[in-house]
Enzyme design. Sequence first.
Site, mmCIF file in Angstrom:
data_model
loop_
_atom_site.group_PDB
_atom_site.id
_atom_site.type_symbol
_atom_site.label_atom_id
_atom_site.label_comp_id
_atom_site.label_asym_id
_atom_site.label_seq_id
_atom_site.Cartn_x
_atom_site.Cartn_y
_atom_site.Cartn_z
ATOM 1 N N ASP A 125 0.869 -1.168 0.000
ATOM 2 C CA ASP A 125 0.000 0.000 0.000
ATOM 3 C C ASP A 125 0.910 1.223 0.000
ATOM 4 O O ASP A 125 2.094 1.133 0.324
ATOM 5 C CB ASP A 125 -0.885 -0.026 1.248
ATOM 6 C CG ASP A 125 -1.666 1.261 1.424
ATOM 7 O OD1 ASP A 125 -2.364 1.673 0.479
ATOM 8 O OD2 ASP A 125 -1.547 1.872 2.504
ATOM 9 N N MET A 126 0.374 2.378 -0.368
ATOM 10 C CA MET A 126 1.224 3.562 -0.437
ATOM 11 C C MET A 126 1.061 4.453 0.802
ATOM 12 O O MET A 126 1.962 4.525 1.646
ATOM 13 C CB MET A 126 0.918 4.374 -1.713
ATOM 14 C CG MET A 126 1.878 5.541 -1.942
ATOM 15 S SD MET A 126 1.614 6.362 -3.534
ATOM 16 C CE MET A 126 0.014 7.145 -3.270
ATOM 17 N N ASP A 127 -0.067 5.110 0.942
ATOM 18 C CA ASP A 127 -0.268 6.063 2.043
ATOM 19 C C ASP A 127 -0.258 5.364 3.400
ATOM 20 O O ASP A 127 -1.060 4.462 3.652
ATOM 21 C CB ASP A 127 -1.601 6.800 1.871
ATOM 22 C CG ASP A 127 -1.617 7.677 0.623
ATOM 23 O OD1 ASP A 127 -0.659 8.444 0.435
ATOM 24 O OD2 ASP A 127 -2.584 7.593 -0.154
ATOM 25 N N ASP B 72 -1.471 -0.635 6.230
ATOM 26 C CA ASP B 72 -1.466 0.076 7.515
ATOM 27 C C ASP B 72 -2.844 0.239 8.125
ATOM 28 O O ASP B 72 -2.969 0.853 9.184
ATOM 29 C CB ASP B 72 -0.814 1.456 7.360
ATOM 30 C CG ASP B 72 -1.679 2.417 6.559
ATOM 31 O OD1 ASP B 72 -1.908 3.549 7.026
ATOM 32 O OD2 ASP B 72 -2.112 2.050 5.457
#
Length: 199
Positions: free
Chosen positions: A14-16, A170
């Site tokens: 995942d990025m954010d 996250d």
Amino acid sequence: MKIDLQRYQGIIFDMDGTLVDSMPLHLKAWQLTAQQFGFDYEHDWLYSKGGTPTLGIAKQLNVRQGTNFDPQQLVQQKRTYFDQIRHQVSIIDATFELVKVHHGAKKLAIGTGADGRTTDFIVSTLALGPWFDTIVHADQVSAHKPEPDTFLLAAKQLGLEPKDCVVFEDTATGVAAAKAAGMDCYLVEQGRITQFFTP
């Protein structure tokens, strides 16, 4: 905790909040939007929606708070505020270290709930592109996290079966998406890898 990635052929990040420390910026943009429109700013709930596209959050917010704001107006204002501070985004060391270690040895992907415009900006700003074999963002799938589509598309573009991929996420929404995709998942909390989940 011990991170054992030996048996996987692909790693999907995942990025954010997982690969880059952008969640505080997204939350600040939502806080300013809440002040402007006059709805309650719910920090923990909004954080839990990481991985959900902004439009989806806006629609859920109306249902949750019993409001009737135009979701597109909320999206536009939130993006305006985010664009003013998005240059402050930074790398999360714990996960990027894994990218560096496994680059060239395993297939690497980003699977994010951010839209293409935001994804392109962050990837460009932090020079992430060369590290990854593919990047899947919200504009490329019709069903978003906690649905598995983002991660399944990433695995497909990597040329791998879901069982051969592991996800780093996250939020509970992201973990649910990984499980739904049939993938193992590590949880990242406050820049640290803390838990491991299986489907």
